[in-house]
Design an enzyme around this catalytic site. Structure first.
Site, PDB file in Angstrom:
ATOM      1  N   CYS A   1     -50.674 -99.973 -35.814  1.00 37.28           N
ATOM      2  CA  CYS A   1     -49.929-100.328 -35.322  1.00 37.28           C
ATOM      3  C   CYS A   1     -50.214-101.919 -34.677  1.00 37.28           C
ATOM      4  O   CYS A   1     -50.693-102.463 -33.901  1.00 37.28           O
ATOM      5  CB  CYS A   1     -49.445 -99.148 -34.249  1.00 37.28           C
ATOM      6  SG  CYS A   1     -48.806 -97.817 -34.478  1.00 37.28           S
ATOM      7  N   ALA A   2     -50.177-103.009 -36.543  1.00 36.71           N
ATOM      8  CA  ALA A   2     -50.780-103.905 -36.081  1.00 36.71           C
ATOM      9  C   ALA A   2     -50.153-105.362 -34.826  1.00 36.71           C
ATOM     10  O   ALA A   2     -50.488-105.894 -35.173  1.00 36.71           O
ATOM     11  CB  ALA A   2     -51.062-104.521 -37.175  1.00 36.71           C
TER      12      ALA A   2
ATOM     13  N   LYS B   1     -56.132-108.277 -33.520  1.00 30.65           N
ATOM     14  CA  LYS B   1     -56.218-107.754 -33.416  1.00 30.65           C
ATOM     15  C   LYS B   1     -56.445-107.249 -34.787  1.00 30.65           C
ATOM     16  O   LYS B   1     -57.751-107.278 -35.741  1.00 30.65           O
ATOM     17  CB  LYS B   1     -56.101-106.015 -32.741  1.00 30.65           C
ATOM     18  CG  LYS B   1     -56.381-105.638 -31.715  1.00 30.65           C
ATOM     19  CD  LYS B   1     -56.350-104.279 -31.154  1.00 30.65           C
ATOM     20  CE  LYS B   1     -55.968-103.998 -29.905  1.00 30.65           C
ATOM     21  NZ  LYS B   1     -55.038-104.656 -29.149  1.00 30.65           N
TER      22      LYS B   1
ATOM     23  N   CYS C   1     -52.908 -99.882 -23.559  1.00 32.75           N
ATOM     24  CA  CYS C   1     -52.750-100.353 -22.440  1.00 32.75           C
ATOM     25  C   CYS C   1     -52.060-100.159 -21.193  1.00 32.75           C
ATOM     26  O   CYS C   1     -51.009-100.565 -20.745  1.00 32.75           O
ATOM     27  CB  CYS C   1     -52.672-101.897 -23.070  1.00 32.75           C
ATOM     28  SG  CYS C   1     -50.384-101.969 -23.031  1.00 32.75           S
TER      29      CYS C   1
END
Length: 606
Positions: A318-319, A324, A522
């Site tokens: 899930c870029a 990241k 998060c």
């Protein structure tokens, strides 16, 4: 007084140096209103759940911390283009030139906090003046945590008590903004036109205005909303919308860049230049593009925990937006293959743009739903035989659900009453025409393409990646600043966890034996964090928790919790808590709420 370059607001915009309890009684009443003391609203059952998980005092500290931004900005350096020392020098010069360093001093009395984030540890007994002098010279400093020397901290300041000019007992001119706009302002943004909801009468360009926020309130239907008609005129009296609800929700003061009429006439642009902020954090928009990336510290650590090696094949499931992904590519020295997937066309374009900006060539972005990341083929039957029976075929079930949802969506889009165009046989209606006009006026929505081509993928073969990063979509209850949390229910939190388990099932199939999976969120919700770890270890016996480096966060939660509907959640077991990293927003690290778990994958035949 908060000093700003290019603006003369010495008498109109200053930080009060007197405690509120020492001001006059006439000022006391208004000061209690014109301040920033938010109270985060939760769904009652969710609040009860978190109190059971953390304890009442701890959860109260977490709730308070979530309403404030971190006291510093965290920057990741692209070490393929520059160095930390070079970036520190450039940033310091830019901030000094803009006059921003003068108002960004934050002195902490917490010795541990200062040691974590300063280049120089604070000596016991060191005077405040010494600390202040050191902080002034080190507002831009390198992270001293081993393995994170490519990370730079830029200090902010706050909270500040803003002088709104209340000495005459008269309410100031005011602008009300949406909650999401206010959260962005607290992070350093300006007030843009779309975020303005209401404004005082007779506001002209160049006027000084107080800025408050309309936070969602409970409605008669049981839902939440900020029911303010955009363009409402404020009178500065209790008759104004949300007058009492806005007590303690003033986020600063600024100068209007447009008149009142202009704010509600033009579609874009800066409405208020925020010169006096409750929290003062520098903006890095368009600064050193390609050399730096603004990113939360735990997110940087998640990529580091994956420990990618040169030449490996890595999957970021899930870029978007690519922070990241690019961090992984840089750690690999741009040697190997980083596959970055996201189901949004526009988000895939964002990843492509960021990779090009940073000069990274090993990243290949694809448009792909992470729930369909495993390619279905005849050979999958053999690979799937090593997985629990309830996991086999999960992609088919999800695909059927998605197709059904798509069918429902298509049905909703078909007009109930249509006229047939006899020339071409197509249907048209006034409703469809109005929808087309709205699209032309407002531009593409979040689910529509904004231009540019992206590659689509049908998925990947099992066991085809050395390492997989799953930074899963979540309830995001760790992001800060946050002024509202009432939309989440116990049921929605549980649905997030179910969604994440399905994605994790895909990750497990895609990583090769001997590989690594890093899972992160998060959120502060244990059900999406420790609950996922429990599911993973109980479902896949070939997975084991791995130690993480660097280790900066705290331990995970052990035990479990029974929810109000009788459902029991299981978390970590004794001995597992130190193998995960939980970032508490109320801790001295002052980060967002975040969670990281790392799994080693042994032979799937065992």
């Amino acid at each position: 007084m908060i000093k700003k370059a290019g603006h003369v607001l010495k008498t109109l915009c200053k930080t009060s140096s007197l405690p509120l309890h020492r001001q006059s009684q006439g000022q006391m009443d208004l000061s209690e209103r014109y301040c920033y003391k938010p109270s985060l609203k939760w769904n009652p059952k969710v609040e009860e759940y978190f109190i059971n998980a953390y304890g009442p005092e701890h959860f109260s500290r977490i709730s308070e911390a979530l309403t404030r931004p971190s006291c510093y900005s965290c920057i990741r350096v692209n070490t393929l283009k520059s160095t930390s020392d070079a970036v520190i020098k450039k940033l310091s010069a830019i901030l000094q030139e803009r006059g921003l360093l003068n108002g960004m001093i934050r002195i902490s009395n917490d010795r541990k906090h200062m040691e974590d984030f300063c280049s120089k540890p604070i000596e016991i007994g060191e005077s405040a003046d010494t600390r202040r002098t050191y902080a002034q010279n080190n507002l831009v400093s390198k992270c001293m945590i081993p393995g994170l020397d490519h990370v730079i901290f830029v200090r902010g300041s706050g909270p500040h008590a803003i002088d709104y000019g209340l000495s005459g007992g008269k309410s100031p001119k005011e602008v009300i903004v949406s909650r999401k706009c206010a959260e962005a302002v607290l992070r350093g943004a300006q007030v843009y036109v779309p975020g303005v909801l209401a404004c005082s009468a007779h506001v002209e360009k160049g006027d000084v205005v107080a800025v408050s926020v309309a936070v969602e309130q409970p409605g008669a239907d049981g839902g939440w909303g900020a029911n303010i008609t955009r363009g409402t005129i404020l009178q500065g009296s209790p008759a104004d919308p949300y007058y009492f609800e806005r007590n303690g929700l003033y986020i600063g003061q600024g100068i209007t860049m447009l008149s009142r009429a202009g704010m509600f006439r033009v579609p874009v642009g800066v409405a208020v230049d925020m010169n006096c902020r409750v929290f003062d954090l520098p903006s890095f928009h368009d600064l050193l593009e390609g050399e730096i990336f603004l990113q939360n510290l735990p997110s940087i650590i998640a990529a580091r925990a994956l420990d990618p090696q040169r030449g490996e094949r890595i999957l970021d499931m899930c870029a978007a937006p690519g922070g990241k992904t690019t961090a992984i590519a840089i750690l690999m020295q741009d040697e190997g293959e980083v596959i970055a997937v996201d189901r949004s066309h526009n988000k895939v374009l964002d990843i492509k743009k960021l990779a090009a900006e940073m000069g990274l060539t090993c990243i290949t972005p694809y448009k792909l739903d992470a729930l369909k990341a495993v390619c279905r083929s005849e050979s999958d039957d053999l690979a799937a035989s090593h997985f629990p029976q309830d996991v086999v075929g999960i992609e088919e079930r999800i695909e059927k659900t998605s197709m059904a949802a798509s069918d429902d969506l298509d049905a909703e889009l078909v007009p109930q009453s249509c006229d047939v165009n006899s020339k071409n046989g197509t249907y048209s209606s006034k409703a469809v025409e109005r929808k087309i006009m709205r699209k032309m006026r407002n531009g593409p929505g979040r689910n529509h393409c904004s231009g540019g081509r992206v590659e689509k993928s049908k998925g990947f073969l099992p066991n085809s990646f050395d390492r997989v990063l799953l930074d899963a979509p979540c309830s995001a209850l760790g992001l800060r600043p946050r002024l509202f949390a009432g939309e989440e229910t116990v049921e929605s939190l549980r649905n997030h966890a179910k969604y994440q388990k399905r994605m994790f099932d895909q990750a497990v199939q895609l990583v090769r034996p001997g590989g690594v999976i890093v899972y992160s969120t998060c959120t502060i919700n244990p059900g999406e964090n420790e609950g996922l770890v429990r599911y993973a270890l109980d479902t896949y016996k070939f997975l084991s928790l791995a130690s993480q480096h660097p280790r900066v966060g705290g331990p995970g939660l052990v035990g479990g919790c029974q929810l109000s509907d009788g459902y029991t959640e299981e978390w970590l077991r004794p001995g597992e808590e130190d193998l995960v990293q939980r970032f508490d927003p109320s801790s001295p690290l002052d980060t967002i709420g975040f969670f990281i778990a790392k799994f080693n994958v042994s032979s799937k035949d065992a």
